[in-house]
Design a protein around this motif. Sequence first.
Motif, mmCIF file in Angstrom:
data_model
loop_
_atom_site.group_PDB
_atom_site.id
_atom_site.type_symbol
_atom_site.label_atom_id
_atom_site.label_comp_id
_atom_site.label_asym_id
_atom_site.label_seq_id
_atom_site.Cartn_x
_atom_site.Cartn_y
_atom_site.Cartn_z
ATOM 1 N N MET A 97 -24.176 6.110 21.341
ATOM 2 C CA MET A 97 -23.245 5.284 20.714
ATOM 3 C C MET A 97 -22.539 4.537 21.675
ATOM 4 S SD MET A 97 -21.980 7.284 17.424
ATOM 5 C CE MET A 97 -21.188 8.569 17.881
ATOM 6 N N LYS A 98 -22.083 4.988 22.642
ATOM 7 C CA LYS A 98 -21.326 4.071 23.563
ATOM 8 C C LYS A 98 -22.235 3.147 24.317
ATOM 9 C CE LYS A 98 -19.110 4.365 28.223
ATOM 10 N NZ LYS A 98 -18.900 4.994 29.570
ATOM 11 N N GLU A 99 -23.214 3.535 24.502
ATOM 12 C CA GLU A 99 -24.520 2.405 25.124
ATOM 13 C C GLU A 99 -24.881 1.514 24.214
ATOM 14 O OE1 GLU A 99 -25.308 2.340 28.226
ATOM 15 O OE2 GLU A 99 -27.137 0.591 27.960
ATOM 16 N N MET A 100 -24.829 1.743 22.897
ATOM 17 C CA MET A 100 -24.989 0.608 21.918
ATOM 18 C C MET A 100 -23.967 -0.092 21.825
ATOM 19 S SD MET A 100 -26.251 2.925 18.536
ATOM 20 C CE MET A 100 -26.202 1.581 17.478
ATOM 21 N N TRP A 101 -22.650 0.392 21.916
ATOM 22 C CA TRP A 101 -21.368 -0.714 21.948
ATOM 23 C C TRP A 101 -21.479 -1.271 23.336
ATOM 24 C CZ3 TRP A 101 -18.496 -1.670 18.097
ATOM 25 C CH2 TRP A 101 -17.062 -2.344 18.246
ATOM 26 N N GLN A 102 -21.846 -0.787 24.484
ATOM 27 C CA GLN A 102 -21.938 -1.461 25.581
ATOM 28 C C GLN A 102 -22.743 -2.609 25.689
ATOM 29 O OE1 GLN A 102 -21.819 1.878 28.510
ATOM 30 N NE2 GLN A 102 -20.487 0.087 29.566
ATOM 31 N N ARG A 103 -24.107 -2.328 25.171
ATOM 32 C CA ARG A 103 -24.947 -3.335 25.282
ATOM 33 C C ARG A 103 -24.535 -4.661 24.180
ATOM 34 N NH1 ARG A 103 -30.940 -0.592 25.476
ATOM 35 N NH2 ARG A 103 -30.414 0.471 27.548
ATOM 36 N N ALA A 104 -23.777 -4.271 23.259
ATOM 37 C CA ALA A 104 -23.237 -5.257 22.203
ATOM 38 C C ALA A 104 -22.292 -6.040 23.047
ATOM 39 C CB ALA A 104 -22.884 -4.787 20.888
ATOM 40 N N MET A 105 -21.412 -5.421 23.774
ATOM 41 C CA MET A 105 -20.309 -6.223 24.183
ATOM 42 C C MET A 105 -20.936 -7.105 25.427
ATOM 43 S SD MET A 105 -17.475 -5.531 23.272
ATOM 44 C CE MET A 105 -17.957 -4.969 21.349
ATOM 45 N N HIS A 106 -21.874 -6.631 26.119
ATOM 46 C CA HIS A 106 -22.812 -7.466 27.073
ATOM 47 C C HIS A 106 -23.257 -8.886 26.337
ATOM 48 C CE1 HIS A 106 -25.926 -8.772 29.853
ATOM 49 N NE2 HIS A 106 -24.932 -8.719 30.814
ATOM 50 N N GLN A 107 -23.424 -8.513 25.298
ATOM 51 C CA GLN A 107 -24.143 -9.671 24.523
ATOM 52 C C GLN A 107 -23.036 -10.519 23.840
ATOM 53 O OE1 GLN A 107 -26.465 -8.556 21.223
ATOM 54 N NE2 GLN A 107 -27.168 -10.388 20.560
ATOM 55 N N LEU A 108 -22.034 -10.148 23.628
ATOM 56 C CA LEU A 108 -20.876 -10.515 22.845
ATOM 57 C C LEU A 108 -19.821 -11.507 23.805
ATOM 58 C CD1 LEU A 108 -20.084 -8.486 19.801
ATOM 59 C CD2 LEU A 108 -21.147 -10.656 19.829
ATOM 60 N N THR A 109 -19.671 -10.796 24.912
ATOM 61 C CA THR A 109 -18.827 -10.999 26.002
ATOM 62 C C THR A 109 -19.112 -11.164 27.204
ATOM 63 O OG1 THR A 109 -17.982 -8.820 26.901
ATOM 64 C CG2 THR A 109 -16.871 -9.396 24.723
ATOM 65 N N GLY A 110 -20.301 -10.881 27.528
ATOM 66 C CA GLY A 110 -20.749 -11.157 29.001
ATOM 67 C C GLY A 110 -20.644 -10.035 29.964
ATOM 68 N N HIS A 111 -19.884 -9.083 29.459
ATOM 69 C CA HIS A 111 -19.598 -8.013 30.556
ATOM 70 C C HIS A 111 -19.719 -6.481 29.688
ATOM 71 C CE1 HIS A 111 -18.190 -5.688 33.651
ATOM 72 N NE2 HIS A 111 -18.493 -6.577 34.485
ATOM 73 N N ARG A 112 -20.461 -5.389 30.241
ATOM 74 C CA ARG A 112 -20.722 -4.369 29.282
ATOM 75 C C ARG A 112 -19.321 -3.510 29.482
ATOM 76 N NH1 ARG A 112 -25.367 -1.285 29.008
ATOM 77 N NH2 ARG A 112 -24.291 0.291 30.099
ATOM 78 N N LEU A 113 -18.487 -3.621 30.513
ATOM 79 C CA LEU A 113 -17.130 -3.016 30.428
ATOM 80 C C LEU A 113 -15.768 -4.067 30.127
ATOM 81 C CD1 LEU A 113 -17.771 -0.976 33.643
ATOM 82 C CD2 LEU A 113 -17.330 -0.097 31.032
#
Lengths: 489, 177
Positions: free
Chosen positions: A262-278
Amino acid sequence: MQKPQRRCEPAQWIQANEHAKQAKSHLLALTAYSDRRLRSDWLKEDGDMLTYEVDVADGTFPSLTPSLPEVSWDEREIHDLFGYIPQGHPDMRPLIRTPRWPRKFFPMIMEAPQFVPGDECDVGNPPRVVDGDGVTIMTVGPTHAGIIESGHFVFSIMGENVLHLDLHLFQNHRGVESWLQGLPVTSVAAVVSRICGADTVSHQVNWTMAVEHLAGQEPRPEVVQQRLLLLESERVLNHLNDLAQIPAGVGFAVANQRAMAMKEMWQRAMHQLTGHRLLFDTVSPHRTVRIEPSLLLTLIAEMRQVWAPWRKWVEGHHGFQDRMAGTGVVTQEEAWRLGAQGVVARASGLGFDARLLTPGYGDLDWIPACESRGDVAARFRVRLHEVEESWRILEQVARNLIGAPDPESSGVGVILPDLSGDITTYTESPHGLNAHVISLDHGRVRRYHVRSGTFRNWPLMVKAVSGGAVGDFPLINKSFELCYSCTDR
Amino acid sequence: MGHHSHSRSLQCRHVDAGSCNGCEQELNALTGSFYDMQHVGLDIVASPRHADALIVTGPVSDTMMTPLRAVWAALPRPKRLVALGDCAAGYGVFQGAYATRGGVEGSMRPPDVVIRGCPPTPAEILQGLTAVMDTLLEPSSFIDSQPSADLVEARRIPPLEQPRGDQTPGDVGEREI
Ligand code: SF4
């Protein structure tokens, strides 16, 4: 956020700060300055701030630790880095200083680093251990068997029981505060974003708010809301990580793996939405990254699909619940006395959540977490609750933002080159309240002090571990999930 | 020695030398089901004695330099040194802070493989570690079976006084001859 400073005579220093604590204020930070003074910042229950200052007249100051034990580490840190002596401190062992440092090396008061240590020296300071028949000393670290930050733990154990745990942290001390000193304001954001890989947005927002306040420029409401999206996205990211780590602490691999997914799903989405996985470099005085609200709403809907069965499953797992119940207890009294932060405080019956005092959160419908038992189970449940509340907050804000203007261009813009002043800012990060005490002088940093929530929670972890079985340590440790980077700096 | 040279696997030991934990989080992601590093022959092992490669994160804090070198000395040869992330590579935002020692190169020796990024993504880390695996297949990996400069360097560190559990091979610099 600016407030009057009250200068204290050394004789009143202890009383003034004691008084603040008795009035249920929240200590944000105790900060030392190279021009021989200290300052304490308190957050009152009503959200106002209170600041006291005292001179370090002859290189000493009255120690607050005997009456306010939560500042024990702060004062040891000040002693190590500035050489100021807290008179009456009960434990003056070095905290950050190592035997390699030259005797008169005080990094925060020296103009240029004069530090050329030799390699041929022991790593750390002598630990404090329990002496006696049948006591075994078990040391762990500073390097670890897995993928973990470096820290050194010295356990005194008898049979299965932990008599005492001596923490030897600060292996990751890099000298970040000294490094920030003298930087032009334009170069600060990149460093602040990396004080802690887990709570980066919280630190970025603290810096950004500080510049905005000093420049007298309030951000537009939609920018504040975009920052809320980033802060809450970070909370979800970290809570998912920490919720995954707790089952790992008892070898419950399936629950760990599913939460990590689930964390990885969230991180991938963050990458898409903000440009950075963290979420690094997403907030600065001239730019707040815009999350597309409609995509965020879709993401949360998808996450709930995976989350709901996982939550039901771990909550219904008797073996797992049994291991957590009653393990690693922090009492409410101890939590208050030692200044517990964030999840740790809220799991021990202290309802404090700095979001209640943060602009933007007041208009939203959300319920702060509060559990009373103070055990691993309570810390687990606080995080479960907070993930779902963060999603509710995100959904409300995202709905408000659909169609709002793009804040990319709505920061302070050009940072005023000669910005000066003192300011203290704070945010509630996933690991507790992070406070920044900042002093700028004509566009350069004069002092930058970072006090993270994690820093305060470490001594509470010792309390939770002592008296329990050593085999519970991984579980208790994971239930705190304290980071080292923002503690060690 | 060289037990791995004819197999496509790489066992790694990780040491954090002052990272912000961003690099750790992304390395950790490789152990999850999305990347499943074991599937391609990669693993993180608990003892440096079992490792083919040492992965270093962080700008190498002053305090971590000694344990870091001791861990490196404990890896059997042939071995590979990996700098993971900009900090370890010697570029990060903390380079120059008074208690940092110039990344992997500044504190030990030039790394064999550098994985840039702040932090690099799990996919990039996977790619980088696979590249390390490839270098171990090359015959050049047998060249340094003589005591190397870094070993001599590591042996200058005296044994630590306290036993540190199996995780900090404080005295291995002396044992590995
Ligand atoms: S390279 Fe970036 S992510 Fe990695 S430790 Fe350094 S600052 Fe953190």
